[in-house]
Write a protein that holds these residues in place. Structure first.
Motif, PDB file in Angstrom:
ATOM      1  N   UNK A 301      -8.146  43.656  42.488  1.00  0.00           N
ATOM      2  CA  UNK A 301      -7.947  43.467  43.917  1.00  0.00           C
ATOM      3  C   UNK A 301      -7.621  44.901  44.550  1.00  0.00           C
ATOM      4  N   UNK A 302      -6.861  45.806  44.052  1.00  0.00           N
ATOM      5  CA  UNK A 302      -6.694  46.946  44.595  1.00  0.00           C
ATOM      6  C   UNK A 302      -7.751  47.729  44.783  1.00  0.00           C
ATOM      7  N   UNK A 303      -8.573  47.626  43.738  1.00  0.00           N
ATOM      8  CA  UNK A 303     -10.042  48.313  43.619  1.00  0.00           C
ATOM      9  C   UNK A 303     -10.714  48.079  44.848  1.00  0.00           C
ATOM     10  N   UNK A 304     -11.091  46.786  45.067  1.00  0.00           N
ATOM     11  CA  UNK A 304     -12.019  46.158  46.062  1.00  0.00           C
ATOM     12  C   UNK A 304     -11.279  46.397  47.476  1.00  0.00           C
ATOM     13  N   UNK A 307     -12.056  49.826  48.499  1.00  0.00           N
ATOM     14  CA  UNK A 307     -13.267  50.038  48.877  1.00  0.00           C
ATOM     15  C   UNK A 307     -13.675  49.498  50.366  1.00  0.00           C
ATOM     16  N   UNK A 308     -12.638  48.874  50.911  1.00  0.00           N
ATOM     17  CA  UNK A 308     -12.819  48.259  52.170  1.00  0.00           C
ATOM     18  C   UNK A 308     -13.593  46.776  52.065  1.00  0.00           C
ATOM     19  N   UNK A 309     -13.594  46.116  50.896  1.00  0.00           N
ATOM     20  CA  UNK A 309     -14.458  44.744  50.533  1.00  0.00           C
ATOM     21  C   UNK A 309     -13.270  43.773  50.700  1.00  0.00           C
ATOM     22  N   UNK A 310     -13.047  43.748  51.929  1.00  0.00           N
ATOM     23  CA  UNK A 310     -12.205  42.600  52.096  1.00  0.00           C
ATOM     24  C   UNK A 310     -12.775  40.948  51.613  1.00  0.00           C
ATOM     25  N   UNK A 311     -14.051  40.718  51.689  1.00  0.00           N
ATOM     26  CA  UNK A 311     -14.625  39.379  51.329  1.00  0.00           C
ATOM     27  C   UNK A 311     -14.291  39.519  49.767  1.00  0.00           C
ATOM     28  N   UNK A 312     -14.410  40.577  49.161  1.00  0.00           N
ATOM     29  CA  UNK A 312     -14.072  40.451  47.594  1.00  0.00           C
ATOM     30  C   UNK A 312     -12.710  40.120  47.201  1.00  0.00           C
ATOM     31  N   UNK A 313     -11.780  40.741  48.119  1.00  0.00           N
ATOM     32  CA  UNK A 313     -10.355  40.420  48.067  1.00  0.00           C
ATOM     33  C   UNK A 313     -10.082  39.049  48.294  1.00  0.00           C
TER      34      UNK A 313
END
Length: 402
Positions: A301-304, A307-313
């Motif tokens: 979760x922290x990684x994504x 990277x600004x990848x809210x959809x992956x969070x």
């Protein structure tokens, strides 16, 4: 026979030999341009005025339909086609999980002399062969490649196939070949081994991969640091996490993504998610997920988020809540801090509500207070103030609390 013709014949032979009768579909039938396949295509594809090759191919819904025949018909009508167009079509097919059709596009490029395969083309074929015909076929294809094509791209592709299937022995053997190959590999290759070790619970082997990277003078990327820190956190080596974070701050490749990652990881440590685990922190959870694996999810979760990848969070958080596992305060705090870092206060409020409604993990105001102080400690005052106001609004703390 010229060298070009020799390699073409070798490719064809290896492709057919590798995908023999053990498979549900015969590759000769799948990848040929004649026979029964052409009859199927005529029934399946309706040529529309003004359409393009990609549209025709995507109208083939069933795997048994022949992409090869569609391409041949397109060319037979006098239409041109470029390697970049075929690569993009293959990429789009992979995104749609139409791996057999994507492989046929690749094979058409192989069997037509006007196209020269790149290193990435070979690597993509290994990945597709693994998905369509199995890893043994991909392995035979790799071993049959000319020496010049057994390079960093194809080695890494085969290693990915082994790692994704958790074939640890095969991956370890190939990793040794990689180390002895005298080829220059990127962080991606080493990340594959670290991902494998994390996935099979051999987290103690991750630092040795990092050490090998350093010996080979390979620059780590943010995924390397994520895997490295995850392995340290999984064994509760908090001092080691701090040391890795310091090394990240000294990395010449450091950028805004890495800065956000360091912030989030510091918050994770400061607010006590590691040091305040239940006693015996590595015990099994109710349905078999260990605390190590939960920590790995947190760092994913922290990684994504970094990277600004809210959809992956969003996706990871939804998946975690659907597992019927015992959610911990640490999990809620991790996703709270990630949405805060991304600036999505609506989602922060939703997570607080979900936490309050949880039947197993009781909401505790003190956890949010610790998270608030963690943001203040690392200097993200505006974010801390916005979180403070939301906590008051949600009746998590009183307006008089600092």
């Amino acid at each position: 026979m010229g060298s070009r013709a020799f390699f073409l014949s070798l490719r064809r032979a290896r492709f057919v030999e590798g995908f023999g009768a053990a498979n549900e579909w015969s590759p000769r039938r799948l990848l040929s341009s004649g026979g029964a396949g052409s009859e199927l295509v005529e029934d399946a594809v309706v040529v529309e005025e003004g359409d393009d090759l990609k549209s025709r191919i995507f109208r083939l819904r069933l795997p048994k339909r022949s992409v090869t025949n569609v391409i041949q018909k397109w060319v037979g009508e006098g239409n041109g086609i470029s390697a970049s167009e075929l690569r993009q079509i293959s990429k789009d097919l992979r995104k749609s999980q139409r791996y057999k059709h994507a492989l046929e596009v690749s094979e058409w490029m192989v069997t037509n002399e006007g196209f020269e395969l790149s290193d990435k083309d070979y690597a993509d074929r290994i990945d597709l062969m693994t998905k369509v015909f199995g890893v043994d076929a991909a392995e035979r294809y790799f071993e049959g490649l000319p020496t010049s094509a057994r390079n960093t791209e194809t080695y890494t592709a085969l290693l990915h196939s082994y790692a994704s299937l958790k074939l640890s022995d095969k991956a370890a053997d190939l990793y040794e070949r990689i180390k002895d190959s005298n080829l220059a590999f990127s962080a991606l290759t080493y990340n594959e081994m670290m991902t494998l070790y994390m996935s099979i619970g051999q987290v103690e082997k991750v630092p040795s991969v990092v050490d090998e990277m350093k010996r080979q003078k390979v620059a780590p990327d943010i995924f390397t640091y994520n895997l490295w820190i995850s392995s340290c956190a999984a064994t509760l080596r908090i001092d080691e996490v701090e040391r890795v974070l310091h090394e990240m701050s000294q990395d010449s490749n450091s950028n805004e993504d890495w800065k956000r990652y360091r912030y989030l990881t510091r918050i994770y440590v400061i607010s006590g998610q590691l040091s305040n685990l239940e006693s015996g922190g590595l015990v099994e959870a109710e349905k078999g997920i260990t605390q190590r694996e939960w920590i790995a999810y947190d760092f994913l979760v922290i990684l994504h988020a970094s990277l600004g990848k809210k959809e992956r969070v969003d996706q990871i958080w939804k998946s975690l809540r659907m597992t019927k596992q015992k959610m911990t305060s640490r999990n809620f705090m991790c996703v709270l801090s990630s949405y805060l870092m991304l600036g999505h206060m609506k989602e922060v409020g939703e997570v607080i509500d979900q936490w309050k409604q949880a039947t197993i993990t009781s909401f505790d105001n003190s956890y949010c207070s610790r998270l608030l102080e963690a943001y203040r400690e690392i200097g993200l005052i505006d974010t801390a103030n916005a979180f403070h106001m939301l906590l008051i609004e949600k009746n998590c703390i009183s307006g008089n609390d600092p």
